[in-house]
Design an enzyme around this catalytic site. Structure first.
Site, PDB file in Angstrom:
ATOM      1  N   HIS A 156       3.993  -0.799  -3.643  1.00 15.24           N
ATOM      2  CA  HIS A 156       4.775  -1.553  -2.618  1.00 15.24           C
ATOM      3  C   HIS A 156       5.352  -2.591  -3.350  1.00 15.24           C
ATOM      4  O   HIS A 156       4.764  -3.622  -3.639  1.00 15.24           O
ATOM      5  CB  HIS A 156       3.582  -1.949  -1.592  1.00 15.24           C
ATOM      6  CG  HIS A 156       3.667  -2.845  -0.507  1.00 15.24           C
ATOM      7  ND1 HIS A 156       3.003  -3.501   0.336  1.00 15.24           N
ATOM      8  CD2 HIS A 156       5.231  -2.896   0.143  1.00 15.24           C
ATOM      9  CE1 HIS A 156       3.638  -4.196   1.268  1.00 15.24           C
ATOM     10  NE2 HIS A 156       5.024  -3.892   0.944  1.00 15.24           N
TER      11      HIS A 156
ATOM     12  N   MET B  65       3.759  -3.408   7.899  1.00 17.14           N
ATOM     13  CA  MET B  65       3.020  -4.459   7.523  1.00 17.14           C
ATOM     14  C   MET B  65       2.460  -5.049   8.930  1.00 17.14           C
ATOM     15  O   MET B  65       3.018  -5.361   9.992  1.00 17.14           O
ATOM     16  CB  MET B  65       3.643  -5.512   7.005  1.00 17.14           C
ATOM     17  CG  MET B  65       4.441  -5.312   5.620  1.00 17.14           C
ATOM     18  SD  MET B  65       2.973  -5.194   4.426  1.00 17.14           S
ATOM     19  CE  MET B  65       2.274  -6.586   4.425  1.00 17.14           C
TER      20      MET B  65
ATOM     21  N   MET C 175       4.869  -8.320  -6.446  1.00 21.81           N
ATOM     22  CA  MET C 175       5.220  -9.618  -5.608  1.00 21.81           C
ATOM     23  C   MET C 175       5.976 -10.383  -6.726  1.00 21.81           C
ATOM     24  O   MET C 175       5.760 -10.407  -7.861  1.00 21.81           O
ATOM     25  CB  MET C 175       4.192 -10.255  -5.010  1.00 21.81           C
ATOM     26  CG  MET C 175       3.320  -9.468  -3.967  1.00 21.81           C
ATOM     27  SD  MET C 175       2.312 -10.574  -3.056  1.00 21.81           S
ATOM     28  CE  MET C 175       1.016  -9.451  -2.347  1.00 21.81           C
TER      29      MET C 175
ATOM     30  N   ASP D 273      -0.403  -1.409   6.477  1.00 22.11           N
ATOM     31  CA  ASP D 273      -0.724  -2.492   5.353  1.00 22.11           C
ATOM     32  C   ASP D 273      -0.982  -3.876   6.176  1.00 22.11           C
ATOM     33  O   ASP D 273      -0.180  -4.588   6.543  1.00 22.11           O
ATOM     34  CB  ASP D 273       0.063  -2.588   4.285  1.00 22.11           C
ATOM     35  CG  ASP D 273      -0.056  -3.224   3.135  1.00 22.11           C
ATOM     36  OD1 ASP D 273      -1.334  -3.788   3.088  1.00 22.11           O
ATOM     37  OD2 ASP D 273       0.648  -3.393   2.217  1.00 22.11           O
TER      38      ASP D 273
ATOM     39  N   ASP E 164       0.331  -3.824  -5.223  1.00 20.41           N
ATOM     40  CA  ASP E 164       1.215  -4.706  -4.623  1.00 20.41           C
ATOM     41  C   ASP E 164       2.014  -5.498  -5.556  1.00 20.41           C
ATOM     42  O   ASP E 164       1.480  -6.179  -6.229  1.00 20.41           O
ATOM     43  CB  ASP E 164       0.386  -5.614  -3.795  1.00 20.41           C
ATOM     44  CG  ASP E 164      -0.283  -4.910  -2.428  1.00 20.41           C
ATOM     45  OD1 ASP E 164       0.661  -4.333  -1.534  1.00 20.41           O
ATOM     46  OD2 ASP E 164      -1.547  -4.919  -2.164  1.00 20.41           O
TER      47      ASP E 164
ATOM     48  N   HIS F 164      -3.089   1.636  -4.026  1.00 21.07           N
ATOM     49  CA  HIS F 164      -2.200   0.868  -3.585  1.00 21.07           C
ATOM     50  C   HIS F 164      -1.796  -0.385  -4.415  1.00 21.07           C
ATOM     51  O   HIS F 164      -2.794  -1.246  -4.770  1.00 21.07           O
ATOM     52  CB  HIS F 164      -2.308   0.427  -2.030  1.00 21.07           C
ATOM     53  CG  HIS F 164      -1.268  -0.538  -1.435  1.00 21.07           C
ATOM     54  ND1 HIS F 164      -0.214   0.041  -0.771  1.00 21.07           N
ATOM     55  CD2 HIS F 164      -1.206  -1.897  -1.291  1.00 21.07           C
ATOM     56  CE1 HIS F 164       0.736  -0.882  -0.129  1.00 21.07           C
ATOM     57  NE2 HIS F 164       0.114  -1.867  -0.471  1.00 21.07           N
TER      58      HIS F 164
ATOM     59  N   MET G  88       7.280  -5.770  -3.142  1.00 22.25           N
ATOM     60  CA  MET G  88       7.627  -6.979  -2.430  1.00 22.25           C
ATOM     61  C   MET G  88       8.561  -7.640  -3.223  1.00 22.25           C
ATOM     62  O   MET G  88       8.305  -8.925  -3.610  1.00 22.25           O
ATOM     63  CB  MET G  88       6.531  -7.756  -1.791  1.00 22.25           C
ATOM     64  CG  MET G  88       5.646  -6.850  -0.572  1.00 22.25           C
ATOM     65  SD  MET G  88       3.961  -7.313  -0.315  1.00 22.25           S
ATOM     66  CE  MET G  88       3.307  -6.278  -1.593  1.00 22.25           C
TER      67      MET G  88
ATOM     68  N   SER H  34      -6.233  -1.382  -1.969  1.00 20.17           N
ATOM     69  CA  SER H  34      -5.262  -2.220  -2.609  1.00 20.17           C
ATOM     70  C   SER H  34      -6.053  -3.004  -3.920  1.00 20.17           C
ATOM     71  O   SER H  34      -6.948  -3.402  -3.370  1.00 20.17           O
ATOM     72  CB  SER H  34      -4.578  -3.251  -1.578  1.00 20.17           C
ATOM     73  OG  SER H  34      -3.955  -4.266  -2.446  1.00 20.17           O
TER      74      SER H  34
END
Ligand code: DX5
Ligand code: ZN
Length: 216
Positions: A64, A138, A35, A176, A33, A31, A66, A7
């Site tokens: 991913h 998660m 957000m 994750d 992330d 990966h 979020m 990540s």
């Protein structure tokens, strides 16, 4: 075979090119992330950064999301070059999650769903027949890297592995949060086959060697 997805949340954002090159030969996926400061308290990476990363690497980009109402961003992240998107089941109502998965298909990206620790394994059932490519469990509260692994999620990983084997063979099961040399063994033992690792990889003196060690 277990895949490792470092990540970049734990990387130096000022020098992403170098940070990606440090792991590129050893990693299976990258990966990313995303957000939004609403679904989770933190704000990280958006569409333009994914587009820039795409120009610097051929690694499979595992984004991913979020974010609240993630369906709004499926097309944009697909056009930016993500290979797979995962949307949180808690981020919108079920019909909108189904729509987001259909939008992924229409935009040629692989389809993933993600579960917060509070969400039960059974929540994935209505989505299995849509032909998922990935389910992400998660093992920390989403929002930040470097948190402690939640061992109480192992039963959920086992239950989802059972659903996948029965109803959706070929779907990847990704874990994750808090993955390190010790917890990697626990989650692969429970049936995970893709491990995200942020601080374990980027905090290591030799990130590539750590990736190989995590793969087991
Ligand atoms: C947390 C992110 C994770 C994070 C994992 O919300 O989804 O991908 O980068 O970091 P570590 O491996 O440090 O727990
Ligand atoms: Zn993540």
């Amino acid at each position: 075979m277990v895949k490792i997805a470092p990540s970049i949340l734990s990387a130096d954002f000022c020098d992403l090119d170098r940070e990606i090159r440090r792991i590129a030969l050893a990693a299976d996926w990258l990966h990313v992330d995303v957000m939004d400061g609403m679904f989770v308290p933190n704000i990280t990476i958006g569409v333009p950064v994914v587009a820039s990363i795409r120009k610097h690497t051929d690694l499979f980009l595992d984004a991913h999301l979020m974010v609240e109402k993630p369906g709004r961003y499926v097309e944009a992240f697909a056009k930016a070059g993500a290979d797979l998107l995962s949307v949180h089941l808690e981020a919108d109502l079920p019909p909108a999650i189904h729509d987001a998965l259909r939008a992924m298909e229409a935009n040629g990206v692989k389809k993933g769903i993600a579960l917060r620790p509070i969400t039960a394994a059974e929540a994935v059932i209505p989505y299995l027949e849509q032909g998922l490519d990935l389910i992400l469990v998660m093992t920390v509260e989403p929002g930040f890297g470097g948190q402690k692994f939640m061992a109480d999620q192992l039963g959920k990983i086992r239950a989802i592995r059972d659903y996948i084997d029965r109803y959706c063979p070929g779907c990847d099961l990704e874990v994750d949060g808090g993955v390190n040399l010790e917890t990697a063994k626990l989650v692969t033992g429970a049936g995970a086959n893709v491990l995200v690792a942020g601080s374990a990889v980027y905090g290591a003196a030799d990130p590539a060697a750590m990736i190989d060690a995590l793969r087991g």
